[in-house]
Design a protein around this motif. Structure first.
Motif, PDB file in Angstrom:
ATOM      1  N   GLY A  49       0.715  -1.134  -0.176  1.00  5.22           N
ATOM      2  CA  GLY A  49       0.034  -0.008  -0.020  1.00  5.22           C
ATOM      3  C   GLY A  49       0.976   1.210  -0.146  1.00  5.22           C
ATOM      4  O   GLY A  49       1.775   1.218   0.771  1.00  5.22           O
ATOM      5  N   ALA A  50       0.655   2.092  -0.722  1.00  7.32           N
ATOM      6  CA  ALA A  50       1.530   3.305  -1.188  1.00  7.32           C
ATOM      7  C   ALA A  50       1.951   4.114   0.127  1.00  7.32           C
ATOM      8  O   ALA A  50       3.066   4.214   0.414  1.00  7.32           O
ATOM      9  N   PRO A  51       1.032   4.445   0.794  1.00  8.74           N
ATOM     10  CA  PRO A  51       1.362   5.277   1.987  1.00  8.74           C
ATOM     11  C   PRO A  51       2.145   4.431   3.201  1.00  8.74           C
ATOM     12  O   PRO A  51       3.106   4.875   3.829  1.00  8.74           O
ATOM     13  N   ALA A  52       1.800   3.127   3.322  1.00  8.05           N
ATOM     14  CA  ALA A  52       2.248   2.347   4.373  1.00  8.05           C
ATOM     15  C   ALA A  52       3.895   2.076   4.187  1.00  8.05           C
ATOM     16  O   ALA A  52       4.792   1.967   4.932  1.00  8.05           O
ATOM     17  N   CYS A 149      -8.542  -3.501  -4.865  1.00  9.09           N
ATOM     18  CA  CYS A 149      -7.368  -3.595  -3.955  1.00  9.09           C
ATOM     19  C   CYS A 149      -7.680  -3.316  -2.552  1.00  9.09           C
ATOM     20  O   CYS A 149      -8.712  -3.522  -2.032  1.00  9.09           O
ATOM     21  N   ASN A 150      -6.561  -2.949  -1.766  1.00  6.41           N
ATOM     22  CA  ASN A 150      -6.964  -2.710  -0.463  1.00  6.41           C
ATOM     23  C   ASN A 150      -6.454  -0.976  -0.339  1.00  6.41           C
ATOM     24  O   ASN A 150      -5.289  -0.743  -0.558  1.00  6.41           O
ATOM     25  N   ALA A 151      -7.158  -0.143  -0.023  1.00  7.69           N
ATOM     26  CA  ALA A 151      -6.767   1.144   0.242  1.00  7.69           C
ATOM     27  C   ALA A 151      -7.316   1.546   1.529  1.00  7.69           C
ATOM     28  O   ALA A 151      -8.034   2.740   1.813  1.00  7.69           O
ATOM     29  N   GLY A 152      -6.866   0.681   2.629  1.00  8.81           N
ATOM     30  CA  GLY A 152      -7.602   0.809   3.893  1.00  8.81           C
ATOM     31  C   GLY A 152      -6.586   0.801   4.920  1.00  8.81           C
ATOM     32  O   GLY A 152      -5.636   1.690   4.673  1.00  8.81           O
ATOM     33  N   LEU A 154      -4.873  -0.923   6.501  1.00 14.41           N
ATOM     34  CA  LEU A 154      -3.776  -1.738   6.529  1.00 14.41           C
ATOM     35  C   LEU A 154      -2.650  -1.124   5.391  1.00 14.41           C
ATOM     36  O   LEU A 154      -1.809  -1.731   5.471  1.00 14.41           O
ATOM     37  N   ALA A 155      -3.203  -0.367   4.371  1.00  9.96           N
ATOM     38  CA  ALA A 155      -2.369   0.031   3.426  1.00  9.96           C
ATOM     39  C   ALA A 155      -1.670   1.563   3.738  1.00  9.96           C
ATOM     40  O   ALA A 155      -1.200   2.077   3.011  1.00  9.96           O
ATOM     41  N   THR A 156      -2.218   1.930   4.976  1.00  6.47           N
ATOM     42  CA  THR A 156      -1.586   3.237   5.400  1.00  6.47           C
ATOM     43  C   THR A 156      -1.167   3.347   6.575  1.00  6.47           C
ATOM     44  O   THR A 156      -1.216   2.154   7.429  1.00  6.47           O
ATOM     45  N   ALA A 157      -0.919   4.567   7.555  1.00  2.00           N
ATOM     46  CA  ALA A 157      -0.688   4.344   8.977  1.00  2.00           C
ATOM     47  C   ALA A 157      -1.892   4.276   9.733  1.00  2.00           C
ATOM     48  O   ALA A 157      -1.892   4.019  11.028  1.00  2.00           O
ATOM     49  N   THR A 226     -11.423   4.070  -5.478  1.00  2.78           N
ATOM     50  CA  THR A 226     -10.144   3.338  -5.309  1.00  2.78           C
ATOM     51  C   THR A 226      -9.052   4.388  -4.591  1.00  2.78           C
ATOM     52  O   THR A 226      -9.119   5.433  -4.653  1.00  2.78           O
ATOM     53  N   GLY A 227      -7.974   3.589  -4.190  1.00  2.00           N
ATOM     54  CA  GLY A 227      -6.692   4.356  -3.992  1.00  2.00           C
ATOM     55  C   GLY A 227      -5.914   4.712  -5.172  1.00  2.00           C
ATOM     56  O   GLY A 227      -6.304   4.499  -6.126  1.00  2.00           O
ATOM     57  N   ALA A 228      -4.645   4.998  -5.128  1.00  2.00           N
ATOM     58  CA  ALA A 228      -3.736   5.294  -5.986  1.00  2.00           C
ATOM     59  C   ALA A 228      -2.452   5.096  -5.443  1.00  2.00           C
ATOM     60  O   ALA A 228      -2.066   5.227  -4.344  1.00  2.00           O
ATOM     61  N   ASP A 229      -1.293   4.644  -6.496  1.00  2.00           N
ATOM     62  CA  ASP A 229      -0.024   4.623  -6.091  1.00  2.00           C
ATOM     63  C   ASP A 229       0.878   5.734  -6.743  1.00  2.00           C
ATOM     64  O   ASP A 229       1.649   5.992  -6.268  1.00  2.00           O
TER      65      ASP A 229
HETATM   66  O1  MRU Z   1       0.717  -3.841  -4.507  1.00  2.00           O
HETATM   67  P1  MRU Z   1       0.142  -3.079  -3.498  1.00  2.00           P
HETATM   68  O2  MRU Z   1      -0.682  -3.967  -2.639  1.00  2.00           O
HETATM   69  O3  MRU Z   1       1.069  -2.422  -2.761  1.00  2.00           O
HETATM   70  O4  MRU Z   1      -0.746  -2.037  -4.232  1.00  2.00           O
HETATM   71  C1  MRU Z   1      -1.790  -1.213  -3.287  1.00  2.00           C
HETATM   72  C2  MRU Z   1      -2.508  -0.545  -4.183  1.00  2.00           C
HETATM   73  O5  MRU Z   1      -2.392  -0.436  -5.513  1.00  2.00           O
HETATM   74  C3  MRU Z   1      -3.587   0.343  -3.441  1.00  2.00           C
HETATM   75  O6  MRU Z   1      -4.554   0.673  -3.911  1.00  2.00           O
HETATM   76  C4  MRU Z   1      -2.903   2.039  -3.333  1.00  2.00           C
HETATM   77  O7  MRU Z   1      -1.317   1.480  -2.845  1.00  2.00           O
HETATM   78  C5  MRU Z   1      -3.347   2.792  -2.524  1.00  2.00           C
HETATM   79  S1  MRU Z   1      -3.231   2.303  -0.826  1.00  2.00           S
HETATM   80  C6  MRU Z   1      -4.031   3.675   0.218  1.00  2.00           C
END
Ligand code: MRU
Length: 334
Positions: A49-52, A149-152, A154-157, A226-229
């Protein structure tokens, strides 16, 4: 309560990561004591997850500084080489580099790097709350949303971007039904989004990615979020593979398609989506399910981890500074 994605234990010091590869089967943690261990955990998607990964990389730099100040430059290089698409990784390493440059001759170097990493983590949680506050306004009192995907949390702080919007809507008293794309090949939707939203009491239904267009033709969907990278300056947006197809289907069915992301996900040096580097991952992610190989061995495999959704398919980009049409995000440049 959801387990913490990233925990910094300052006295040791070490970074404790929730091992996202094990969810939902088990809740396990992996401790990183060096920048090399941090880089390996980003590469193998223990943390994702991009922010994490941005937050994890910042702590990786702190771990390098704790062991040996002469390793900090190596840490910048190694951590930058882990995953190419999510720009938050490079943004966060750049913030750490600025602190390093300013304090490299100072006895306070370690303390200043640690405080910057803690700040990156804290700010991410605060920003996600703001994204949630502005984003939830797009949803009616009773809403059905598709996410990918997961933009929750778990993917962030914590709290999440796209899922932060859903959390804020629920906190505002709205009734939210969520369809989570399973997200082949790594199944972040089925494993992670379903886990964290169900644990938070949402009504969640998992679908195979290919089912989303048919779902839109049969049921009223209020929005796809959705989220974004990485977001290019013209609004083209890289996110998990499958996002582009979802946006095409949303256009076909007049469903608004939103990206929820912090401003740090906008790459102001990248004019269009064509310039976004797309990570290609191990073919076994496509060939195998668990330990079983199910793709015929003579067939080739292509496994891009992300795709790019053209700006024209995006209704709005939800940020901590409000919601912007893709063509207006340039205004966010400082
Ligand atoms: O390959 P991942 O699981 O790191 O990809 C994550 C995503 O594509 C998420 O949608 C994106 O990072 C946004 S997370 C807030």
């Amino acid at each position: 309560m959801l387990p913490k994605t990233i925990e910094w234990l300052c006295e040791i010091p070490l970074m404790r990561l929730l091992d996202q590869r094990k969810i939902p089967t088990s809740i396990e943690f992996r401790d990183c004591r060096t920048y090399e261990e941090t880089a390996a955990a980003i590469e193998d998607m223990t943390v994702r997850g991009a922010p994490a990964i941005g937050v994890a990389a910042a702590y990786g730099v702190v771990l390098a500084a704790h062991i040996d100040h002469s390793k900090i430059e190596d840490a910048f290089l190694r951590l930058s080489a882990t995953r190419p698409t999510a720009v938050n990784l490079f943004w966060s390493i750049e913030r750490m580099r600025l602190v390093y440059t300013e304090y490299k001759e100072s006895p306070e170097l370690y303390q200043m790097l640690e405080s910057e990493a803690l700040k990156i983590e804290r700010e991410d949680r605060e920003i996600n709350r703001k994204i949630g506050e502005s984003g939830q306004k797009i949803l009616p009192e009773i809403a059905t949303v598709i996410t990918h995907c997961n933009a929750g949390a778990l993917a962030t702080a914590g709290y999440g971007t796209a899922l932060g919007v859903l959390r804020a809507a629920k906190e505002a008293g709205k009734q939210i039904k969520v369809y989570a794309d399973e997200t082949r090949p790594r199944l972040q939707g089925g494993r992670l989004t379903a886990f964290e939203l169900c644990e938070d009491g949402f009504d969640v239904t998992v679908i195979c990615d290919s089912m989303a267009p048919f779902l839109m033709s049969r049921e009223k969907i209020d929005a796809v979020i959705t989220g974004a990278d990485r977001i290019a300056l013209n609004g083209d947006t890289a996110n998990k593979i499958g996002t582009y197809g979802l946006a095409v289907s949303a256009k076909r069915h007049n469903v608004p398609f939103y990206i929820a992301a912090p401003i740090s996900t906008i790459d102001f040096n990248c004019p269009t989506g064509e310039m976004i580097p797309i990570e290609e991952r191990d073919h076994d992610e496509v060939r195998m399910a668990g330990s079983e190989i199910f793709v015929y061995k003579k067939a080739k495999v292509w496994n891009p981890a992300f795709d790019v959704t053209p700006a024209e398919l995006i209704t709005g980009i939800i940020t901590e500074a409000g919601i912007f049409e893709p063509s207006h995000i340039k205004e966010l440049q400082e």
